[in-house]
Design a protein around this motif. Structure first.
Motif, PDB file in Angstrom:
ATOM      1  N   ASP A 243      48.845  20.048  44.398  1.00 28.89           N
ATOM      2  CA  ASP A 243      48.440  18.670  43.770  1.00 28.89           C
ATOM      3  C   ASP A 243      49.493  17.922  43.373  1.00 28.89           C
ATOM      4  N   THR A 244      49.317  16.458  43.143  1.00 30.62           N
ATOM      5  CA  THR A 244      50.163  15.772  42.669  1.00 30.62           C
ATOM      6  C   THR A 244      50.718  16.153  41.040  1.00 30.62           C
ATOM      7  N   THR A 245      49.853  16.757  40.217  1.00 27.27           N
ATOM      8  CA  THR A 245      50.062  17.463  38.926  1.00 27.27           C
ATOM      9  C   THR A 245      49.495  18.790  38.952  1.00 27.27           C
ATOM     10  N   HIS A 246      50.209  19.667  39.378  1.00 34.92           N
ATOM     11  CA  HIS A 246      49.750  21.005  39.738  1.00 34.92           C
ATOM     12  C   HIS A 246      49.772  22.079  38.420  1.00 34.92           C
ATOM     13  N   CYS A 247      50.953  22.080  37.851  1.00 31.50           N
ATOM     14  CA  CYS A 247      51.024  22.938  36.686  1.00 31.50           C
ATOM     15  C   CYS A 247      52.081  22.287  35.860  1.00 31.50           C
ATOM     16  N   ILE A 248      52.247  22.781  34.648  1.00 34.77           N
ATOM     17  CA  ILE A 248      53.011  22.346  33.373  1.00 34.77           C
ATOM     18  C   ILE A 248      53.785  23.538  33.003  1.00 34.77           C
ATOM     19  N   ILE A 249      55.319  23.254  32.959  1.00 31.97           N
ATOM     20  CA  ILE A 249      56.159  24.025  32.342  1.00 31.97           C
ATOM     21  C   ILE A 249      56.577  23.377  31.056  1.00 31.97           C
ATOM     22  N   THR A 250      56.267  23.804  29.677  1.00 29.03           N
ATOM     23  CA  THR A 250      56.635  23.234  28.504  1.00 29.03           C
ATOM     24  C   THR A 250      58.138  24.207  28.093  1.00 29.03           C
ATOM     25  N   VAL A 251      59.123  23.347  27.792  1.00 32.70           N
ATOM     26  CA  VAL A 251      60.213  23.920  27.284  1.00 32.70           C
ATOM     27  C   VAL A 251      60.469  23.615  25.893  1.00 32.70           C
ATOM     28  N   LYS A 252      60.630  24.651  25.041  1.00 34.65           N
ATOM     29  CA  LYS A 252      60.981  24.568  23.435  1.00 34.65           C
ATOM     30  C   LYS A 252      62.204  24.898  23.503  1.00 34.65           C
ATOM     31  N   PRO A 253      63.038  24.148  23.080  1.00 30.43           N
ATOM     32  CA  PRO A 253      64.566  24.520  22.930  1.00 30.43           C
ATOM     33  C   PRO A 253      64.610  25.374  21.659  1.00 30.43           C
ATOM     34  N   GLY A 254      65.688  26.426  21.816  1.00 29.78           N
ATOM     35  CA  GLY A 254      65.532  27.178  20.583  1.00 29.78           C
ATOM     36  C   GLY A 254      66.682  26.799  19.699  1.00 29.78           C
ATOM     37  N   LYS A 255      65.975  27.075  18.139  1.00 31.24           N
ATOM     38  CA  LYS A 255      66.858  26.463  17.161  1.00 31.24           C
ATOM     39  C   LYS A 255      67.455  27.575  16.133  1.00 31.24           C
ATOM     40  N   GLY A 256      68.411  27.334  15.710  1.00 35.32           N
ATOM     41  CA  GLY A 256      69.164  28.445  14.637  1.00 35.32           C
ATOM     42  C   GLY A 256      69.290  29.554  15.425  1.00 35.32           C
ATOM     43  N   GLY A 257      69.745  29.707  16.551  1.00 36.24           N
ATOM     44  CA  GLY A 257      70.274  30.904  17.261  1.00 36.24           C
ATOM     45  C   GLY A 257      68.879  31.667  17.964  1.00 36.24           C
ATOM     46  N   ASN A 258      67.600  30.850  18.036  1.00 37.45           N
ATOM     47  CA  ASN A 258      66.538  31.630  18.795  1.00 37.45           C
ATOM     48  C   ASN A 258      66.700  31.040  20.196  1.00 37.45           C
ATOM     49  N   LYS A 259      66.189  31.855  21.365  1.00 39.43           N
ATOM     50  CA  LYS A 259      66.049  31.338  22.622  1.00 39.43           C
ATOM     51  C   LYS A 259      65.173  30.381  22.862  1.00 39.43           C
ATOM     52  N   THR A 260      65.628  29.582  23.992  1.00 44.60           N
ATOM     53  CA  THR A 260      64.795  28.638  24.459  1.00 44.60           C
ATOM     54  C   THR A 260      63.309  29.253  24.867  1.00 44.60           C
ATOM     55  N   GLN A 261      62.136  28.690  24.855  1.00 45.14           N
ATOM     56  CA  GLN A 261      60.971  29.181  25.234  1.00 45.14           C
ATOM     57  C   GLN A 261      60.263  28.239  26.401  1.00 45.14           C
ATOM     58  N   TYR A 262      59.937  29.082  27.595  1.00 46.77           N
ATOM     59  CA  TYR A 262      59.402  28.417  28.626  1.00 46.77           C
ATOM     60  C   TYR A 262      57.883  28.793  28.834  1.00 46.77           C
ATOM     61  N   ILE A 263      56.984  27.858  28.788  1.00 42.91           N
ATOM     62  CA  ILE A 263      55.311  28.117  28.819  1.00 42.91           C
ATOM     63  C   ILE A 263      54.965  27.560  29.871  1.00 42.91           C
ATOM     64  N   LEU A 264      54.241  28.422  30.860  1.00 45.08           N
ATOM     65  CA  LEU A 264      53.564  28.074  32.090  1.00 45.08           C
ATOM     66  C   LEU A 264      52.141  27.808  31.746  1.00 45.08           C
ATOM     67  N   GLN A 265      51.454  26.638  32.523  1.00 45.05           N
ATOM     68  CA  GLN A 265      49.960  26.643  32.384  1.00 45.05           C
ATOM     69  C   GLN A 265      49.700  25.887  33.556  1.00 45.05           C
ATOM     70  N   ASP A 266      48.271  26.218  34.140  1.00 50.26           N
ATOM     71  CA  ASP A 266      47.927  25.360  35.093  1.00 50.26           C
ATOM     72  C   ASP A 266      47.422  23.968  34.713  1.00 50.26           C
ATOM     73  N   ALA A 267      47.434  22.865  35.792  1.00 51.01           N
ATOM     74  CA  ALA A 267      47.262  21.398  35.056  1.00 51.01           C
ATOM     75  C   ALA A 267      45.873  21.238  34.802  1.00 51.01           C
ATOM     76  N   PRO A 268      44.781  21.383  35.101  1.00 51.50           N
ATOM     77  CA  PRO A 268      44.314  22.496  36.427  1.00 51.50           C
ATOM     78  C   PRO A 268      44.576  21.873  37.712  1.00 51.50           C
ATOM     79  N   SER A 269      44.638  22.821  38.775  1.00 50.21           N
ATOM     80  CA  SER A 269      44.963  22.301  40.074  1.00 50.21           C
ATOM     81  C   SER A 269      43.931  22.725  40.805  1.00 50.21           C
ATOM     82  N   GLY A 270      43.701  22.373  42.094  1.00 48.93           N
ATOM     83  CA  GLY A 270      42.754  22.900  43.350  1.00 48.93           C
ATOM     84  C   GLY A 270      42.950  24.093  43.561  1.00 48.93           C
TER      85      GLY A 270
END
Length: 168
Positions: free
Chosen positions: A101-128
């Protein structure tokens, strides 16, 4: 060796680009449909450069629909989908795969602050056709944290998350 596709029938054509100088115009004739077309050597398609620093990338594996691509991920929502003119996807894949799909899924990137690791969160857009993480389909409301090396499949396309962060 370079592989290009006929603009009329999408038939792949392979040629040795090392025999030509950069900027030279070549004329091809497709064996399948006899369409003649020109290309210019040494010029590449420009991938949109993110305004913010990249937080890793998605490596799109080459298959019958497209070539290997690396798509940079930025902080915030990265909408992954098929590239078409005017697409809302900011992490678009250049492909002719009709199952993406033209918008199939979403990856949200939350940069780590204060020494925490960056988080990557995957979700369906929803897609066909759904979004798969390591061969498991995600539900429409699922939000899954993913790590470096995660294998994501959308349509007939497989991608690998490369965060660029080292494990401690």
């Amino acid at each position: 060796m370079k592989r290009i596709r006929c603009p009329k029938c999408d038939n792949p054509i392979i040629f040795d680009d090392t025999n030509y100088t950069s900027g030279q115009t070549l004329i091809f004739e497709c064996e399948a449909c006899r369409k003649q077309f020109k290309i210019r050597t040494g010029l590449s398609q420009k991938q949109e450069v993110p305004q913010q620093p990249a937080y890793g990338n998605l490596v799109v594996i080459e298959n019958a629909f497209h070539y290997k691509q690396e798509i940079p991920l930025c902080a915030g929502e990265n909408i992954v989908g098929r590239f078409v003119k005017g697409t809302k996807a900011n992490a678009a894949i250049k492909t002719v795969d009709p199952s993406i799909d033209t918008t199939h899924c979403i990856i949200t990137v939350k940069p780590g602050k204060g020494g925490n690791k960056t988080q990557y969160i995957l979700q369906d857009a929803p897609s066909g056709t759904g979004t798969y993480l390591m061969n498991n389909i995600l539900g429409d409301r699922d939000r899954v944290q993913i790590q470096d090396g995660a294998i994501i499949t959308i349509g007939a396309t497989t991608m690998i998350l490369r965060t660029g962060e080292t494990e401690d």
